[in-house]
Design a protein around this motif. Structure first.
Motif, PDB file in Angstrom:
ATOM      1  N   ALA A  75       0.825  -1.209   0.000  1.00 22.89           N
ATOM      2  CA  ALA A  75       0.000   0.000   0.000  1.00 22.89           C
ATOM      3  C   ALA A  75       0.862   1.262   0.000  1.00 22.89           C
ATOM      4  CB  ALA A  75      -0.936  -0.006   1.213  1.00 22.89           C
TER       5      ALA A  75
ATOM      6  N   VAL B 251       4.615   1.014   2.760  1.00 26.10           N
ATOM      7  CA  VAL B 251       3.478   0.572   3.570  1.00 26.10           C
ATOM      8  C   VAL B 251       3.112  -0.869   3.197  1.00 26.10           C
ATOM      9  CG1 VAL B 251       1.111   1.051   4.260  1.00 26.10           C
ATOM     10  CG2 VAL B 251       2.644   2.930   3.656  1.00 26.10           C
TER      11      VAL B 251
ATOM     12  N   ALA C  66       0.526  -3.752   4.055  1.00 29.58           N
ATOM     13  CA  ALA C  66      -0.720  -4.096   4.737  1.00 29.58           C
ATOM     14  C   ALA C  66      -0.762  -5.611   4.949  1.00 29.58           C
ATOM     15  CB  ALA C  66      -1.912  -3.648   3.902  1.00 29.58           C
TER      16      ALA C  66
ATOM     17  N   GLN D 247      -3.494  -8.336   6.292  1.00 27.78           N
ATOM     18  CA  GLN D 247      -4.922  -8.365   6.583  1.00 27.78           C
ATOM     19  C   GLN D 247      -5.387  -9.820   6.676  1.00 27.78           C
ATOM     20  OE1 GLN D 247      -7.144  -5.296   6.358  1.00 27.78           O
ATOM     21  NE2 GLN D 247      -5.133  -4.403   6.810  1.00 27.78           N
TER      22      GLN D 247
ATOM     23  N   GLU E 291      -1.162  -2.137   9.154  1.00 26.40           N
ATOM     24  CA  GLU E 291      -0.376  -1.541   8.073  1.00 26.40           C
ATOM     25  C   GLU E 291       0.948  -1.093   8.662  1.00 26.40           C
ATOM     26  OE1 GLU E 291      -2.484   1.338   5.684  1.00 26.40           O
ATOM     27  OE2 GLU E 291      -3.961  -0.172   5.033  1.00 26.40           O
TER      28      GLU E 291
ATOM     29  N   ASN F 189       4.306   0.781   8.402  1.00 31.06           N
ATOM     30  CA  ASN F 189       5.015   1.836   7.681  1.00 31.06           C
ATOM     31  C   ASN F 189       6.478   1.809   8.108  1.00 31.06           C
ATOM     32  OD1 ASN F 189       2.913   4.401   6.622  1.00 31.06           O
ATOM     33  ND2 ASN F 189       2.106   2.654   7.758  1.00 31.06           N
TER      34      ASN F 189
END
Lengths: 181, 998, 97
Positions: free
Chosen positions: B664, B763, B765, B767, B818, B820
């Motif tokens: 992301a 980034v 992610a 999930q 997420e 970073n």
């Protein structure tokens, strides 16, 4: 617990030399986007160990650290030794904003007697020494990318750009470099 | 000898350096330094093309850029076929292959020449009148036929393989044109210390000195002085000389565009070298030394091959050493053609007659002509010409009446006078002034910091030209602050010639319209009669005459013809010339290739291609990429044998069953820092921010002042005075611009600063139900339990040993994180996360799966489910508006009557009755599929996917009063049948939203 | 391509570094939430678009990033003045209509 993740620079392996011009990715550096009003400048200058420039299109350098005037309340601080710049700024209580952009930007060093002319392939500013002397720095454009251009020597420029634009910027520089005039 | 018409004692080319070339398949020999035109003439070839409309045989009129006739194709290879090249400009190279245009089957026998016989059918404005009826014939018959017949050369059908270049340049003084005036101006400016750029379209500077045999400057022949001056200039480091370079456009604030031709003259150019370079020059002061263009005489039959401008004939003789004929007659209304006759005579070429339309021409040149034994017929007119593909004779009569006389001649040089080349001056928005005394438009009031010198300024005496130019050069240098390094010596310059006299419009005898067509504009086949007819048919302005007759159009833009056309129109209208007006001069002065304009901006350099730090991994793992703005994003990751549908279904299923990992990094990020950060956020977003705790996140909606959704994103509060704002991928630059606008101009009292950090952070992610298990081993110093770090929270920590910002957020409806990390570490951290993920059965997923999963949860994508006319309430997001807030951007817009009226389109879900049908995004929705066309559209589909997790297709749509229609049956009419749908909630999966909390 | 004097960088820079930002001197109303439809229309929708001297906003987006104001003659493209955000309209010769 975990080994620190390695670094991968966006321009790893890129280089060009020939026709009176050398293009090379700059080594990783720490960078700060520094924003502050006039009142905070003495304290910030002291903390950073250099005098933040107040005139447009100028810079101040001290050792491997430099501050480039980008706007009336904006400086790009670059430390080639990788100093923890946010920590230096954090100690200043005077009002300011310091944001770490060490990895947002990357830099390309453009050197050689054709440096001005190669940059003129994409930069619309007048880069002759009288108008853009050693030490001059400015945000501007190079082709379709935004850059910060800093003249560090008579025939040496540092081109800072956002990392995802660096391939484009390097490629356009190289294209221009290959065109002998 | 390179050509039967090459003279051993004339010209400046080296007879030893021969080149081979072909024209229409016939091989010829030329010399280095020739143009294609001079080489053809040296071989006695005058017929080089067919005219545009009547397909009349045409020859070479000029010796420079103004050439209207001699347009050819230059074919280097299959991809390099340049049409409409002026033979007078194309330099010869060994192996050059030129072909004639606009003829079939051959140049000497052209079927299209029947048009000439049908000429009455093609009179002025014919295409406005002839093809009117029957109406239906236009599309099927007239247009295709006209399109096939129209145009001259054939455009290449392959991509242009050449390179093109661009340079920005800056100078104190730009001199355009390197004839005597330009050279003198450049010299004076350069010697005064100014930064000078001198541009000239020819391969060698010198301008009119190429042919002006009597010119003497500084005691030397003019051409010699020119080359010495060029050498002096070239030795200076403050001068850049650009030859083969045309100043084609004069733009605002003294920016002049130059096109430099770098390889068109080379036999074997380096494939990597640019073919052309565009110079965008910003000059302190511009010196225009663009010279003058000779006009032809307008008389019946004036377009026959062998008839050319006097100075052109002289250029071929004096520069290229080529005789344009064996018996060369001259027809003129001014003095300069006399010099041509004398030069020919000196080289032993017969000049059977010099016809002068003036009753009593006088002066040194006239006397010299008579003394040289040339028969001068003053007060005479040429009223006709003979010869099918080449001139053989001319008909001469006294203007006052009398017997007609035929004179044998294989070439005729004509001159009706000189038109100052005021194109660039005019483009600079300078105002022209008409000088009635000499019948010329001259530079009047300047609009920019420029000065005109020499012939383009109407100065025609060589001594005065040099004087004026030296003064202008020195003054220009002084004005731009150059340090004077001493004045330039003033060389004495003289020439027996003057260029100011002449006539505009038809020569005597041509007005009657007898004896054949008297052409004004060769390229567009416009005759004197056509111009007169246009006026008779009601065209009053010269702009109308131009459009009605096409005079002055196409590649030469009427360089030789405009003044003639204007004079005829003025005479017909019985108005002074300046009242009829000149057509507007627009860039470019001569045709410019698209390549030169595009420069480097093609292929990989067309625009930046932005890649994330994780791109290489995705590439290595077989990702298919999609373009999102300038970004390349991994779209999906097909495994062996999978198509997109199968890959996306697998990715979607796995994320909800185990976990998925997603890049992301392209999300826009803005760091908002300062004591007033929360106050600023309150103004920029609809949501309340003041009480958002440090370490917590909130989904924010940004409006424009009109109340419509502009962007959205999750915002984390890192400290009291620091927010980490995310934006849509495509919205990042404009959102920052929008924020800066308000901060700088409306809320400058707020103590807050904005910094783009989009590219600071990679980034990643993670999930899915196993997300925490995957992330946990890599994170230091954070309690990841649901209690300690619930959904919508953010922590500063270390991941894989590097500083990180860890968000607990979800765009999938699953438990999600997420990560970073600083971008240079992104790839290594991704690899570490992937290694963990594999242990838990995770997939890497792309943007398509991201889209499907968010749609299953009814999360909007700004720009897909909104279109700039959607309010938060329309999108079902009214909850995100701080009800107690008294101000935020868009608060007043939201209260506009139309935005609160009933019947607005609202975002709802759609299920197809046939669960396997996936609707098309953009498809229209109606209530009754049987109503009459045009149907009433209730709305349209904004997002539609196959949902593997739901086992049926899903869609989001904006539908009138949508939320009141739950369960209603609607219809989507498509070309191959109507699809039945049912209105549902926008949430298709995990309606209670429990999974996100783990 | 215009040459624009940036009042913050204190020199002329090429237009490529700038972005036009609409008409100048249109202040966002205080208490905007409470203004009438007519007042909102005047603020948000109505622009003067004059032939002649136009007061307009520019942003030196690829330079110092500051917004500033300019008076430009839309006929000749000449800039009569550029000035910093917050400064009043300068009085210019030839103005008055």
């Amino acid at each position: 617990m975990v080994e620190a993740a390695r670094r991968t620079s966006p321009l790893e392996g890129r280089a060009f030399r020939g026709h009176g011009i050398v293009l090379a990715p700059a080594a990783p550096a720490s960078r700060l986007s520094l924003r502050a009003a006039e009142e905070a400048l003495p304290a910030l200058s002291k903390a950073l160990g250099l005098s933040l420039p107040r005139r447009p299109k100028t810079s101040a350098a001290e050792g491997g650290r430099a501050a480039l005037w980008l706007g009336p309340d904006e400086w790009l601080v670059i430390d080639e030794q990788g100093a923890d710049l946010p920590a230096l700024a954090a100690g200043v209580s005077a009002l300011h904003s310091a944001v770490d952009i060490s990895h947002r930007n990357t830099a390309i060093l453009v050197s050689g007697k054709r440096a001005e002319e190669v940059l003129a392939a994409g930069c619309p500013q007048d880069l002759c020494e009288a108008r853009f002397p050693v030490g001059a720095a400015s945000r501007t454009v190079f082709g379709k990318a935004e850059i910060v251009l800093w003249r560090t020597g008579k025939t040496v420029f540092r081109v800072e750009c956002w990392r995802s634009f660096s391939d484009y910027v390097f490629s356009l520089l190289e294209k221009a470099a290959r065109e002998t005039m | 000898m390179a050509g039967a018409f090459r003279l051993p004692a004339a010209g400046r080319l080296d007879a030893g350096r021969t080149l081979r070339f072909t024209f229409d398949g016939v091989s010829h020999t030329g010399l280095a330094g020739d143009t294609l035109a001079s080489a053809l003439l040296a071989n006695g070839v005058h017929l080089v093309g067919r005219s545009f409309k009547y397909h009349r045989p045409r020859g070479i009129l000029a010796a420079g850029a103004e050439e209207p006739n001699a347009l050819v194709g230059i074919h280097r290879d299959a991809a390099r076929r340049t049409p409409n090249v002026r033979a007078t400009v194309q330099e010869l190279y060994d192996g050059l292959n030129a072909v004639s245009q606009n003829r079939w089957p051959s140049l000497s026998f052209d079927v299209g020449a029947l048009n000439d016989l049908a000429a009455p059918f093609f009179s002025a404005g014919f295409y406005y009148k002839t093809f009117m009826w029957p109406r239906a014939a236009w599309e099927r018959l007239y247009e295709p036929v006209i399109r096939r017949a129209a145009g001259l050369g054939v455009a290449p059908d392959q991509p242009d393989p050449d390179n093109y270049s661009n340079r920005f340049a800056h100078c104190d003084v730009l001199v355009v044109g390197a004839g005597p005036a330009g050279l003198a101006a450049a010299l004076a400016a350069a010697e005064a210390g100014a930064r000078v750029i001198l541009a000239d379209e020819q391969p060698q500077p010198g301008g009119s000195l190429r042919f002006e045999s009597g010119a003497v400057i500084d005691g030397k022949p003019g051409w010699e002085w020119a080359q010495e001056t060029v050498a002096r200039l070239a030795a200076k480091d403050n001068v850049r000389i650009l030859t083969r370079t045309t100043g084609f456009g004069y733009y605002a604030h003294n920016m002049v565009a130059l096109a430099e031709r770098l390889t068109d003259h080379l036999a074997a150019p380096d494939a990597q070298a640019p073919r052309e370079r565009l110079w965008q020059v910003r000059a302190g002061r511009v010196v225009l030394a663009t010279g003058a263009i000779e006009r032809h005489m307008v008389f019946p039959g004036n377009d026959r091959p062998g008839i050319m401008l006097a100075a052109a004939g002289r250029t071929y003789l004096n520069h290229y050493g080529v005789a344009v004929g064996r018996r060369v007659a001259v027809y003129t209304a001014c003095d300069s053609a006399y010099a041509a006759a004398l030069d020919l005579k000196k080289q032993g070429i017969a000049v059977p007659v010099l016809v002068d339309a003036r009753q009593a021409p006088q002066g040194g040149l006239v006397e010299q002509a008579r003394e040289a034994g040339i028969e001068v017929l003053a007060g005479h007119a040429v009223t006709g010409t003979r010869g099918r593909l080449r001139l053989s004779a001319i008909e001469v009569v006294p203007v006052a009446g009398g017997p007609q006389r035929r004179v044998e001649a294989d070439a005729l040089l004509t001159s009706a006078g000189w038109t100052p080349a005021v194109h660039l001056f005019s483009q600079s928005r300078g105002k022209l002034a008409y000088d009635a005394g000499t019948g010329r438009f001259l530079p009047g009031t300047h609009a920019q910091n420029a000065v005109c010198v020499g012939a383009c300024n109407g100065t025609t005496d060589l001594g005065m030209v040099v004087e004026e130019a030296l003064h202008a050069g020195a003054e220009a240098a002084g004005q731009t602050g150059a340090q004077a390094r001493g004045a330039t010596a003033r060389p004495e310059a003289r020439s027996p010639e003057g260029w100011s006299a002449g006539i505009a419009g038809p020569a005597p005898g041509a007005e009657a319209g007898k004896g054949g067509k008297a052409f004004v504009d060769f390229q567009n086949d416009v005759t004197a009669k056509d111009i007169a007819q246009a006026v008779r048919e009601g065209m009053r302005s010269i702009e109308h005459v131009k459009r009605f007759t096409t005079t002055g159009m196409a590649t030469d833009q009427g360089k030789t013809s405009n003044l003639h056309a204007l004079a005829i129109a003025a005479r017909m209208l019985d108005k002074p010339v300046p009242e009829v007006g000149l057509t507007t001069f627009r860039p470019p002065y001569t045709p410019v290739t698209f390549g030169a304009l595009v420069g480097h901006g093609r292929g990989a350099l067309f625009e930046p291609t932005r890649r994330t730090p994780i791109h290489a991994w995705a590439e290595a793992h077989g990702a298919v990429f999609e373009d999102v703005g300038q970004w390349k994003r991994a779209w999906y990751f097909p495994k062996d044998g999978e198509d997109m549908h199968a890959a996306v279904a697998r990715e979607c299923r796995t994320v909800r069953q185990a976990a998925g990992i997603f890049d992301a990094s392209t999300l826009g990020k803005i760091e908002v820092v300062g004591p007033d950060a929360a106050r600023f956020m309150e103004l920029m977003y609809t949501n309340p921010w003041a009480r958002l705790e440090v370490g917590r996140c909130r989904y924010g909606i940004m409006l424009r002042e009109d109340g419509f959704i502009y962007d959205d994103g999750v915002v984390g509060r890192l400290a009291e005075d620091r927010f980490h704002v995310t934006t849509t991928t495509g919205g990042a630059p404009r959102v920052l611009h929008h924020m800066e606008d308000y901060l700088q101009t409306e809320f400058p009292h707020l103590k807050v600063w904005l910094t783009s950090t989009t590219e600071q952070w990679a980034v990643i992610a993670v999930q899915g139900p196993r997300a925490r298990d995957i992330v946990a081993p890599l994170v230091e110093g954070v309690d990841l339990s649901d209690a300690a770090m619930p959904h919508m929270s953010v922590r500063t920590c270390r991941v894989c040993g590097v500083p990180a910002r860890l968000f607990r957020i979800s765009f999938t409806g699953e438990r999600g994180f997420e990560i970073n990390v600083p971008a240079d570490h992104g790839l290594a951290v991704w690899e570490a996360v992937w290694a963990q993920g594999e242990r838990h059965g995770a997939v890497a997923y792309g943007t398509e799966t991201m889209h499907v999963l968010r749609a299953e949860k009814g999360f909007i994508i700004v720009g897909q489910d909104t279109d700039g006319t959607v309010t938060p309430d329309d999108a079902g997001l009214a909850w995100a508006i701080g009800k107690k807030k008294t101000d935020f951007v868009g608060i007043r817009g939201l209260r506009r009557t139309d935005l609160v009226a009933p019947g607005r389109r609202q975002l709802i879900g759609l299920k197809t009755l046939d669960p396997s049908i996936v609707l098309e995004e953009g498809a229209q929705i109606v209530a009754d599929p049987n109503q009459k066309v045009p149907m009433k559209m209730l709305g349209f589909v904004t997002s539609a996917y196959w949902s593997e997790n739901c086992g049926h297709s899903i869609a989001l749509a904006l539908v009138e009063d949508g939320r009141a229609r739950m369960g209603e049956r609607l219809y989507v009419p498509m070309p191959d049948g109507t699809i039945e749908v049912e209105v549902t909630s926008t949430v298709f999966f995990d309606e209670k939203g429990e999974r996100v909390h783990g | 391509m215009l040459l624009i004097y940036c009042p913050y960088c204190e020199e002329e820079r090429p237009e490529l570094e700038f972005r036009h930002a609409g008409e100048a001197h249109i202040a966002r109303p205080e208490n905007i939430a409470g203004i009438s439809d007519e007042a909102f229309e005047r603020y948000f929708f109505i622009r003067s678009n004059p032939k002649g001297i136009a007061y307009e906003r520019w942003r030196h987006i690829h330079g110092c990033a500051r917004f500033f104001n300019a008076a430009r003659d839309t006929v000749s493209d000449r800039f009569l003045a550029t000035y910093r955000t917050g400064e009043p309209k300068p009085r210019l010769e030839g103005e008055g209509q």
